[in-house]
Design a protein around this motif. Structure first.
Motif, short mmCIF file in Angstrom:
data_model
loop_
_atom_site.label_atom_id
_atom_site.label_comp_id
_atom_site.label_asym_id
_atom_site.label_seq_id
_atom_site.Cartn_x
_atom_site.Cartn_y
_atom_site.Cartn_z
N LEU A 51 0.86 -1.18 0.00
CA LEU A 51 0.00 0.00 0.00
C LEU A 51 0.90 1.23 0.00
O LEU A 51 1.72 1.41 0.90
N THR A 52 0.76 2.07 -0.99
CA THR A 52 1.69 3.16 -1.24
C THR A 52 1.13 4.50 -0.76
O THR A 52 0.00 4.59 -0.28
N ASP A 53 1.92 5.55 -0.91
CA ASP A 53 1.44 6.92 -0.70
C ASP A 53 2.16 7.84 -1.68
O ASP A 53 2.86 7.38 -2.59
N LYS A 54 2.00 9.14 -1.53
CA LYS A 54 2.54 10.08 -2.51
C LYS A 54 4.06 10.17 -2.45
O LYS A 54 4.67 10.67 -3.41
N THR A 55 4.67 9.71 -1.37
CA THR A 55 6.13 9.67 -1.27
C THR A 55 6.66 8.29 -1.62
O THR A 55 7.57 8.15 -2.44
N ASN A 56 6.11 7.28 -1.01
CA ASN A 56 6.51 5.91 -1.28
C ASN A 56 5.70 5.38 -2.46
O ASN A 56 4.76 4.60 -2.32
N THR A 57 6.06 5.82 -3.63
CA THR A 57 5.34 5.55 -4.87
C THR A 57 5.85 4.26 -5.52
O THR A 57 6.86 3.70 -5.10
N PRO A 58 5.18 3.80 -6.58
CA PRO A 58 5.73 2.66 -7.32
C PRO A 58 7.15 2.92 -7.81
O PRO A 58 8.00 2.03 -7.78
N GLY A 59 7.43 4.15 -8.25
CA GLY A 59 8.79 4.49 -8.68
C GLY A 59 9.79 4.37 -7.56
O GLY A 59 10.92 3.89 -7.74
N ALA A 60 9.40 4.78 -6.34
CA ALA A 60 10.29 4.67 -5.18
C ALA A 60 10.56 3.20 -4.84
O ALA A 60 11.68 2.83 -4.47
N SER A 62 19.37 -11.04 -5.80
CA SER A 62 19.60 -12.12 -6.77
C SER A 62 18.28 -12.64 -7.34
O SER A 62 18.26 -13.21 -8.43
N ASN A 63 17.18 -12.45 -6.61
CA ASN A 63 15.87 -12.88 -7.12
C ASN A 63 15.21 -11.74 -7.91
O ASN A 63 15.55 -10.58 -7.76
N ARG A 64 14.27 -12.12 -8.76
CA ARG A 64 13.60 -11.17 -9.63
C ARG A 64 12.10 -11.17 -9.33
O ARG A 64 11.52 -12.19 -8.98
N TYR A 65 11.47 -10.00 -9.51
CA TYR A 65 10.04 -9.85 -9.23
C TYR A 65 9.31 -9.31 -10.45
O TYR A 65 9.83 -8.43 -11.16
N GLU A 66 8.12 -9.86 -10.69
CA GLU A 66 7.17 -9.17 -11.56
C GLU A 66 6.62 -7.99 -10.78
O GLU A 66 6.32 -8.10 -9.60
N PHE A 67 6.46 -6.86 -11.45
CA PHE A 67 6.07 -5.61 -10.78
C PHE A 67 4.74 -5.17 -11.37
O PHE A 67 4.67 -4.74 -12.51
N TRP A 68 3.68 -5.29 -10.58
CA TRP A 68 2.34 -4.90 -11.00
C TRP A 68 1.93 -3.62 -10.28
O TRP A 68 2.12 -3.48 -9.07
N VAL A 69 1.38 -2.70 -11.04
CA VAL A 69 0.82 -1.48 -10.46
C VAL A 69 -0.68 -1.48 -10.79
O VAL A 69 -1.07 -1.52 -11.96
N CYS A 70 -1.50 -1.43 -9.73
CA CYS A 70 -2.96 -1.49 -9.88
C CYS A 70 -3.54 -0.16 -9.41
O CYS A 70 -3.50 0.15 -8.22
N GLU A 71 -4.09 0.61 -10.35
CA GLU A 71 -4.56 1.96 -10.06
C GLU A 71 -6.09 2.02 -10.05
O GLU A 71 -6.76 1.37 -10.85
N ASN A 72 -6.62 2.84 -9.15
CA ASN A 72 -8.06 3.15 -9.11
C ASN A 72 -8.92 1.90 -9.19
O ASN A 72 -9.88 1.81 -9.96
N LEU A 73 -8.58 0.92 -8.37
CA LEU A 73 -9.28 -0.36 -8.41
C LEU A 73 -10.76 -0.20 -8.07
O LEU A 73 -11.11 0.42 -7.07
N PRO A 86 -2.96 8.53 -7.60
CA PRO A 86 -2.64 8.47 -6.15
C PRO A 86 -3.15 7.20 -5.48
O PRO A 86 -2.53 6.71 -4.54
N LEU A 87 -4.30 6.69 -5.95
CA LEU A 87 -4.86 5.47 -5.37
C LEU A 87 -4.32 4.26 -6.13
O LEU A 87 -4.83 3.89 -7.18
N ASN A 88 -3.24 3.69 -5.63
CA ASN A 88 -2.66 2.53 -6.31
C ASN A 88 -2.13 1.53 -5.30
O ASN A 88 -1.80 1.86 -4.17
#
Length: 420
Positions: free
Chosen positions: A150-159, A170-181, A203-205
């Motif tokens: 759960l993010t906020d305006k500072t701790n964003t997906p980019g952050a 060493s491990n890899r992650y799929e990175f999903w961003v779900c907006e305005n669900l 903002p709601l992601n």
């Protein structure tokens, strides 16, 4: 007794409420909520209380409870499930529990996993909304399979993407961003870390990180790699213990302590993924390194990492030290990264097999192993020196930077006496 109903609501507004909950809202005599949530009921006749300063809002609700008659009904609007990183916890601390009734809506995390069609009963949910990123850092280092953030305006997906890069995992992650669900402008995307660096999001992601079960097949240009100090992420690692690798900064110090020369025979005991063996092999191409590892998966990883990095002078050996050491050529150098509880017995073997004037280097993570090693070397009058390593790496925290400490390690370097 005046009823206080805490109603969870989604981006679909009043339309997403069940008939029962909608009827409760309709008979409210006081509606409490943010401007956005109150806007879903523009024609409601009840008094309104905008949820701004929480303490002041609680005071006004308490005042209403003292003067309200039995027909009064207070409805507090909240997002999603009020008891899931929501307003519900604070309300339970401030208002009489017996007067509160909760009516949850589908939470954003629940919606996110359903949108990407992944079961989530085993997911770890972390809120960095107004909170530290430390729990997320720990989860990533542990290699948790499914993480919802759960993010906020500072701790964003980019952050979060910048944190992933900085941790050098060493491990890899799929990175999903779900907006305005749940809203009309809902958007769910799977993005690369590079794509995230220059994108902005609603903002709601919610961010969902899914660890990839199989390592990515990378084409490695070995000529572009540094001569020493390979990135941690370049090594294939244990799927259940992705952080179990001698970290790059510690490897560099170990390589210096090993005092490598041409045409050495080297034992690497407790070789793990082979990171130290491979670094030594690349630095001293005429030396022969025997990487001893007690786990079958570790032996396989050593062989795979040697193939990926085109290292030919490492022999991966599956077996327990010290028993397996009897079958190996006598070494001029020994590195002990893990002992499997047999440290004293391994050192006893080194006392016999290591050539006089040869060197043993140990990486010790516990005081007990350090004390056992010191007792052994002191009793046999070996010369040794200690290097205590306490290293922190910089990691981004939103737009700021802090240090994230690695586990402390003591490096013990000892020389076998030359008999006179």
């Amino acid at each position: 007794m005046t009823e206080v109903h805490v109603v969870g609501i989604g981006l679909d507004g009043a339309a997403g409420l069940t008939d029962t909950v909608r009827q409760i809202v309709e008979r409210a005599t006081l509606l409490v909520g943010s401007d956005r949530l109150l806007s879903y009921f523009p024609s409601h006749p009840a008094s309104r209380l905008v949820l701004g300063d929480f303490i002041q809002t609680i005071r006004e609700i308490r005042a209403q409870l003292t003067v309200a008659d039995m027909s009064a009904c207070i409805v507090i609007l909240a997002t999603g499930d009020p008891l899931f990183f929501g307003l519900g916890r604070l309300l339970l601390e401030e208002l009489p529990r017996e007067q509160l009734t909760f009516h949850p809506h589908t939470s954003s995390v629940q919606l996110a996993f359903n949108r990407i069609k992944i079961p989530w009963q085993d997911a770890r949910v972390i809120s960095i909304h107004g909170r530290s990123m430390e729990p997320l850092t720990v989860a990533l280092q542990q290699g948790v399979d499914k993480i919802a953030v759960l993010t906020d305006k500072t701790n964003t997906p980019g952050a979060i993407a910048r944190l992933l890069v900085a941790l050098d995992l060493s491990n890899r992650y799929e990175f999903w961003v779900c907006e305005n669900l749940g809203g009309s402008d809902e958007r769910v995307q799977c993005l690369s870390v590079d794509e995230l660096s220059h994108k902005t999001f609603a903002p709601l992601n919610v961010v969902v990180l899914l660890r990839k079960s199989e390592p990515e097949e990378q084409v490695i240009d070995v000529n572009s790699l540094p001569l020493m100090g390979l990135p941690d992420e370049i090594f294939l690692s244990f799927s259940d213990r992705p952080g179990l690798i001698t970290k790059r900064e510690v490897r560099l110090l170990i390589l210096g302590e090993m005092a490598l020369q041409p045409r050495l025979t080297i034992w690497d005991i407790g070789a793990g993924t082979g990171s130290v063996s491979i670094e030594m092999a690349r630095l001293s191409g005429t030396s022969q390194i025997y990487a001893i590892e007690k786990t079958a998966i570790g032996t396989t990883l050593i062989e795979q990492n040697c193939q990926r990095l085109q290292v030919k002078n490492v022999t991966s050996i599956h077996g327990n030290a010290p028993d397996i050491l009897q079958h190996l050529p006598a070494p001029q150098r020994v590195f002990i990264g893990g002992s499997g509880g047999n440290l004293t017995a391994i050192l006893d073997t080194c006392n016999v097999r290591l050539v006089p004037g040869g060197m043993v280097v140990l990486a010790l993570a516990t005081l007990e192993h350090l004390n056992a090693a010191l007792d052994w070397f002191n009793y046999r009058h070996w010369q040794y020196r200690l290097l205590q390593v306490q290293i922190s790496r910089s990691v981004p925290v939103g737009e700021l930077t802090r240090f994230n400490p690695l586990n402390p390690v003591t490096i013990l370097t000892a020389i076998r006496p030359v008999e006179e």
